[in-house]
Motif scaffolding. Structure first.
Motif, mmCIF file in Angstrom:
data_model
loop_
_atom_site.group_PDB
_atom_site.id
_atom_site.type_symbol
_atom_site.label_atom_id
_atom_site.label_comp_id
_atom_site.label_asym_id
_atom_site.label_seq_id
_atom_site.Cartn_x
_atom_site.Cartn_y
_atom_site.Cartn_z
ATOM 1 N N LEU A 165 54.354 56.003 30.309
ATOM 2 C CA LEU A 165 52.994 56.421 29.972
ATOM 3 C C LEU A 165 52.030 55.243 29.951
ATOM 4 O O LEU A 165 50.883 55.354 30.394
ATOM 5 C CB LEU A 165 52.994 57.152 28.627
ATOM 6 N N TRP A 166 52.480 54.117 29.418
ATOM 7 C CA TRP A 166 51.601 52.956 29.377
ATOM 8 C C TRP A 166 51.161 52.553 30.782
ATOM 9 O O TRP A 166 50.000 52.192 31.001
ATOM 10 C CB TRP A 166 52.264 51.783 28.678
ATOM 11 N N GLU A 202 44.811 53.464 34.759
ATOM 12 C CA GLU A 202 43.503 54.121 34.655
ATOM 13 C C GLU A 202 42.408 53.152 34.233
ATOM 14 O O GLU A 202 41.275 53.254 34.680
ATOM 15 C CB GLU A 202 43.578 55.283 33.672
ATOM 16 N N ILE A 203 42.762 52.222 33.361
ATOM 17 C CA ILE A 203 41.697 51.339 32.853
ATOM 18 C C ILE A 203 41.535 50.095 33.700
ATOM 19 O O ILE A 203 40.588 49.352 33.515
ATOM 20 C CB ILE A 203 41.952 50.943 31.392
ATOM 21 N N GLY A 204 42.445 49.801 34.604
ATOM 22 C CA GLY A 204 42.234 48.628 35.442
ATOM 23 C C GLY A 204 43.515 47.914 35.762
ATOM 24 O O GLY A 204 44.508 48.542 36.089
ATOM 25 N N GLU A 205 43.485 46.629 35.569
ATOM 26 C CA GLU A 205 44.629 45.822 35.967
ATOM 27 C C GLU A 205 45.857 46.171 35.140
ATOM 28 O O GLU A 205 45.758 46.632 34.017
ATOM 29 C CB GLU A 205 44.312 44.349 35.794
ATOM 30 N N GLN A 206 47.002 45.924 35.719
ATOM 31 C CA GLN A 206 48.255 46.219 35.042
ATOM 32 C C GLN A 206 48.504 45.214 33.920
ATOM 33 O O GLN A 206 48.407 44.022 34.114
ATOM 34 C CB GLN A 206 49.411 46.139 36.029
ATOM 35 N N ALA A 207 48.789 45.715 32.759
ATOM 36 C CA ALA A 207 49.098 44.824 31.639
ATOM 37 C C ALA A 207 50.601 44.801 31.411
ATOM 38 O O ALA A 207 51.310 45.708 31.835
ATOM 39 C CB ALA A 207 48.396 45.322 30.383
ATOM 40 N N PRO A 208 51.105 43.800 30.728
ATOM 41 C CA PRO A 208 52.534 43.759 30.432
ATOM 42 C C PRO A 208 52.934 44.969 29.605
ATOM 43 O O PRO A 208 52.156 45.433 28.768
ATOM 44 C CB PRO A 208 52.698 42.480 29.605
ATOM 45 N N PRO A 209 54.111 45.523 29.835
ATOM 46 C CA PRO A 209 54.510 46.701 29.075
ATOM 47 C C PRO A 209 54.704 46.376 27.609
ATOM 48 O O PRO A 209 55.277 45.336 27.276
ATOM 49 C CB PRO A 209 55.843 47.111 29.710
ATOM 50 N N PRO A 210 54.182 47.204 26.742
ATOM 51 C CA PRO A 210 54.359 46.964 25.325
ATOM 52 C C PRO A 210 55.781 47.228 24.882
ATOM 53 O O PRO A 210 56.499 48.022 25.492
ATOM 54 C CB PRO A 210 53.402 47.941 24.657
ATOM 55 N N ARG A 227 50.570 54.418 33.249
ATOM 56 C CA ARG A 227 49.487 55.292 33.709
ATOM 57 C C ARG A 227 48.163 54.937 33.027
ATOM 58 O O ARG A 227 47.094 54.975 33.645
ATOM 59 C CB ARG A 227 49.859 56.754 33.431
ATOM 60 N N ILE A 228 48.257 54.596 31.747
ATOM 61 C CA ILE A 228 47.036 54.203 31.032
ATOM 62 C C ILE A 228 46.481 52.913 31.619
ATOM 63 O O ILE A 228 45.279 52.800 31.900
ATOM 64 C CB ILE A 228 47.334 54.040 29.527
ATOM 65 N N ALA A 229 47.365 51.943 31.795
ATOM 66 C CA ALA A 229 46.923 50.663 32.354
ATOM 67 C C ALA A 229 46.330 50.862 33.743
ATOM 68 O O ALA A 229 45.330 50.236 34.109
ATOM 69 C CB ALA A 229 48.095 49.688 32.397
ATOM 70 N N PRO A 251 56.692 58.110 25.878
ATOM 71 C CA PRO A 251 57.499 57.961 27.095
ATOM 72 C C PRO A 251 57.288 56.604 27.747
ATOM 73 O O PRO A 251 56.200 56.033 27.704
ATOM 74 C CB PRO A 251 56.964 59.087 27.994
#
Lengths: 192, 246
Positions: free
Chosen positions: B66-67, B73-81, B69-71, B63
């Protein structure tokens, strides 16, 4: 996304994940999240729970990248094994089992299904389907109940009305046969 | 822990079910104890899991949100894959059945010639061999007198690969000493089996190390060719092929 990760091997990605490079995790997610979500969704027949599993799997990769050993298999295999294990845990806890017997929920249209997906999907699916056809019916049933049904081999034996030892042996022999068939079909099984 | 031959047989029979998470807690503990002392069994479990990986593929995307939410949880926001990459693999729309090639005369001829060049190289003292289950499985297979071993060499080309096939048809290729290829090239393994048929046994990529394969029946020779990625279904490229015989 940092450009260099798009061409990095899975092993290199995991090394970078170990160095807290979030873009490396994003690239791993880009490559493998679809497969992990698809497996969890198929096992659990529950969209929300499948998402939870995928989130857990990738957060775990972030927190414990050293658990992945590239000498022991592909990253996809590692992630799917974790996905499968967690999904089966849920099934056996009976949290999802009731729903699994119900009719498959209406497929949600998911975007981004590009040509590369289709090439992979068609080619691999064809090889896997052909390989599955080479199995003895008992082998195929045993593997399907164990892997996609989340049953233990003992439960599968009861379901099939076969001795436990027979089902156990059929799972093993079927997997060996599948591997041989896939390798002979030119599918790289187990390498990046 | 495995004790008698009967115990070992029973535990071996459990390996497929274990790989698919299809064992109960008691069996799981027994198998995991067994895997601690049996690199061969550990390698077999991994092989089963790789096959399961193939079964698991559904072509589905995760979905979109989902990324995030993972980002989160682990910290800073990463660019969407972006979308998932296609896997490099051998493609042939016409291969409705298994991709057994026709007999490729050059491999058979080269295999005959390679008998002269065959040398038994002991690699047991390889200092840089990693102490990992796969490497251990190789050592176990090599030490088994029922295993077949050969060294694949090529005329006029530096480098070689060692291949070992155990009595169950599990094969290993130690390919670290093969020259690294261009990114758009791949090594491909072929076997001359049974009645002289040449079959593809695997695609190793441009920089292989320890690779595995399985084969049924008798194998008289192996060859590693250099192909354009993602490899070919049949008629491998004879130029620069590494060949070894049993």
């Amino acid at each position: 996304m940092r450009r260099e990760y798009t061409d990095a091997s899975d092993a290199a990605l995991v090394v970078s994940i170990g160095r807290y490079q979030q873009a490396a995790l994003a690239e791993a997610y880009r490559r493998h999240a679809g497969a992990t979500f698809g497996l969890a969704k198929r096992l659990l027949n529950d969209h929300a729970r499948a998402e939870e599993i995928v989130q857990e799997v990738f957060v775990r990769l972030w927190n414990e990248p050293n658990r992945y050993d590239p000498e022991r298999g592909t990253l996809r295999s590692f992630l799917l094994a974790h996905t499968h294990g967690r999904s089966v845990d849920l099934i056996r806890a009976d949290a999802a089992r009731r729903n699994r017997e119900e009719k498959e929920a209406r497929q949600q249209a998911v975007g981004g299904y590009d040509i590369s997906h289709e090439v992979w999907d068609l080619a691999l699916a064809g090889h896997v389907r052909e390989a599955m056809e080479t199995l003895q019916p008992g082998e195929r049933e045993a593997i399907e109940l164990a892997y996609f049904g989340g049953l233990t081999y003992k439960e599968a034996a009861e379901r099939l009305g076969e001795p436990e030892g027979t089902v156990k042996s059929r799972i093993r022999s079927g997997l060996k046969r599948l591997r041989g068939e896939l390798v002979q079909a030119g599918v790289s099984v187990g390498s990046d | 822990m495995a004790g008698s031959a009967g115990d070992t047989y029973e535990l071996d029979e459990l390996l497929g079910a274990y790989a698919l998470d299809a064992v109960d807690a008691d069996d799981r503990r027994r198998v995991e104890d067994y895997l601690e002392v049996s690199p061969r069994a550990a390698a077999e479990v991994q092989a089963h899991r790789e096959v399961a990986t193939m079964l698991a593929f559904t072509g589905m995307d995760a979905p979109d949100d989902l990324w995030g939410r993972i980002a989160g949880e682990i910290g800073e926001q990463a660019p969407p894959p972006g979308p998932e990459l296609a896997k490099v693999m051998s493609l042939d729309d016409h291969s409705r059945r298994r991709a057994i090639s026709k007999v490729v005369p050059w491999i058979v001829s080269a295999a005959a010639a390679a008998v002269i060049a065959f040398v038994a190289i002991g690699l047991a003292d390889r200092a840089d061999a990693p102490n990992e289950p796969l490497a251990n499985a190789v050592e176990v297979a090599r030490a088994d007198r029922d295993s077949l071993t050969t060294v694949l060499v090529a005329d006029g080309t530096e480098g070689s690969a060692e291949a070992i096939i155990d009595q169950d048809g599990h094969g290993y290729v130690l390919a670290r000493d093969l020259p690294t290829l261009q990114e758009d090239e791949t090594y491909q393994l072929w076997g001359v089996v049974n009645d002289g048929q040449v079959i593809s046994l695997g695609i190793f990529g441009p920089n292989p190390e320890i690779e595995t394969f399985t084969v049924e029946g008798e194998v008289s020779a192996l060859a590693i060719t250099i192909e354009q990625s993602p490899g070919v279904i049949s008629d491998g490229n004879p130029d620069g092929a590494f060949v070894g015989t049993f």
